[in-house]
Motif scaffolding. Structure first.
Motif, short mmCIF file in Angstrom:
data_model
loop_
_atom_site.label_atom_id
_atom_site.label_comp_id
_atom_site.label_asym_id
_atom_site.label_seq_id
_atom_site.Cartn_x
_atom_site.Cartn_y
_atom_site.Cartn_z
N HIS A 16 48.02 -12.52 -28.05
CA HIS A 16 49.26 -12.03 -27.44
C HIS A 16 49.22 -12.34 -25.93
CE1 HIS A 16 52.80 -9.60 -26.83
NE2 HIS A 16 52.19 -9.01 -25.82
N CYS A 17 50.34 -12.81 -25.41
CA CYS A 17 50.41 -13.12 -23.98
C CYS A 17 51.31 -12.10 -23.29
CB CYS A 17 50.97 -14.53 -23.77
SG CYS A 17 51.08 -14.99 -22.03
N ASN A 18 50.77 -11.45 -22.27
CA ASN A 18 51.54 -10.47 -21.52
C ASN A 18 52.38 -11.10 -20.41
OD1 ASN A 18 50.49 -8.30 -23.01
ND2 ASN A 18 48.67 -8.23 -21.71
N HIS A 19 52.21 -12.38 -20.19
CA HIS A 19 52.92 -13.08 -19.10
C HIS A 19 53.70 -14.28 -19.64
CE1 HIS A 19 49.07 -11.41 -17.59
NE2 HIS A 19 49.89 -10.82 -16.74
N SER A 20 54.25 -14.16 -20.81
CA SER A 20 54.85 -15.33 -21.46
C SER A 20 55.98 -15.96 -20.64
CB SER A 20 55.33 -14.98 -22.87
OG SER A 20 56.28 -13.95 -22.83
N ASP A 50 56.30 -16.05 -17.33
CA ASP A 50 55.67 -16.80 -16.23
C ASP A 50 54.96 -18.05 -16.76
OD1 ASP A 50 56.55 -14.98 -14.34
OD2 ASP A 50 54.73 -13.78 -14.48
N CYS A 51 54.30 -17.89 -17.91
CA CYS A 51 53.60 -19.03 -18.51
C CYS A 51 54.59 -20.12 -18.90
CB CYS A 51 52.79 -18.58 -19.72
SG CYS A 51 51.40 -17.51 -19.28
N LEU A 52 55.73 -19.72 -19.44
CA LEU A 52 56.74 -20.70 -19.82
C LEU A 52 57.23 -21.49 -18.60
CD1 LEU A 52 58.63 -22.06 -21.83
CD2 LEU A 52 60.20 -20.12 -21.53
N LYS A 53 57.46 -20.79 -17.49
CA LYS A 53 57.89 -21.47 -16.26
C LYS A 53 56.84 -22.49 -15.81
CE LYS A 53 60.69 -17.68 -14.53
NZ LYS A 53 60.81 -16.62 -13.51
N ALA A 106 43.44 -23.61 -17.69
CA ALA A 106 42.49 -22.53 -18.02
C ALA A 106 43.12 -21.54 -18.99
CB ALA A 106 42.05 -21.82 -16.74
N ASN A 107 44.39 -21.24 -18.78
CA ASN A 107 45.08 -20.30 -19.68
C ASN A 107 45.23 -20.89 -21.08
OD1 ASN A 107 46.58 -17.89 -20.30
ND2 ASN A 107 48.42 -19.16 -20.22
N ARG A 158 46.44 -18.35 -27.41
CA ARG A 158 47.10 -19.02 -28.53
C ARG A 158 48.63 -19.08 -28.36
NH1 ARG A 158 44.88 -20.28 -33.09
NH2 ARG A 158 43.29 -18.68 -32.91
N PRO A 159 49.31 -17.98 -27.96
CA PRO A 159 50.77 -18.07 -27.79
C PRO A 159 51.18 -19.12 -26.75
CG PRO A 159 50.10 -15.78 -27.84
CD PRO A 159 48.85 -16.59 -27.79
N CYS A 160 50.38 -19.26 -25.70
CA CYS A 160 50.71 -20.26 -24.67
C CYS A 160 50.47 -21.68 -25.18
CB CYS A 160 49.91 -20.00 -23.40
SG CYS A 160 50.49 -18.53 -22.52
N ILE A 161 49.44 -21.84 -25.99
CA ILE A 161 49.19 -23.16 -26.60
C ILE A 161 50.38 -23.55 -27.47
CG2 ILE A 161 47.78 -24.40 -28.29
CD1 ILE A 161 45.41 -22.69 -27.30
#
Length: 80
Positions: free
Chosen positions: A4-8, A10-13, A33-34, A39-42
């Protein structure tokens, strides 16, 4: 690996900046690094990359008709 990503948002940007070639070296390092541990960011990265590639292919196939190009050129030349 995080499930689970708590910063999705920001990560998407950041992912979009990378795919658009606008990320700084520092942003690249952070996202890389993230992506090694989230996994959600990948999955988000892969989806965004596929969408961008599909859009790019669609845009390449749409050519402007030669008649339209000729018309635009002739009108531009008529102004000068």
């Amino acid at each position: 690996m995080k499930e689970h990503c708590n910063h999705s948002a920001d990560c998407l940007k950041m992912i979009q900046l990378i795919l658009d070639g606008e990320a700084t070296d520092q942003q690249l390092v952070r996202v890389k690094a993230n992506l090694e541990s989230c996994r959600p960011c990948i999955e988000m990265y892969q989806l965004e990359k596929e969408v961008k590639e599909l859009l790019t292919k669609r845009m390449e196939k749409r050519c402007c008709p030669e008649q339209l190009v000729a018309t635009i050129k002739s009108r531009i030349l008529s102004f000068s």
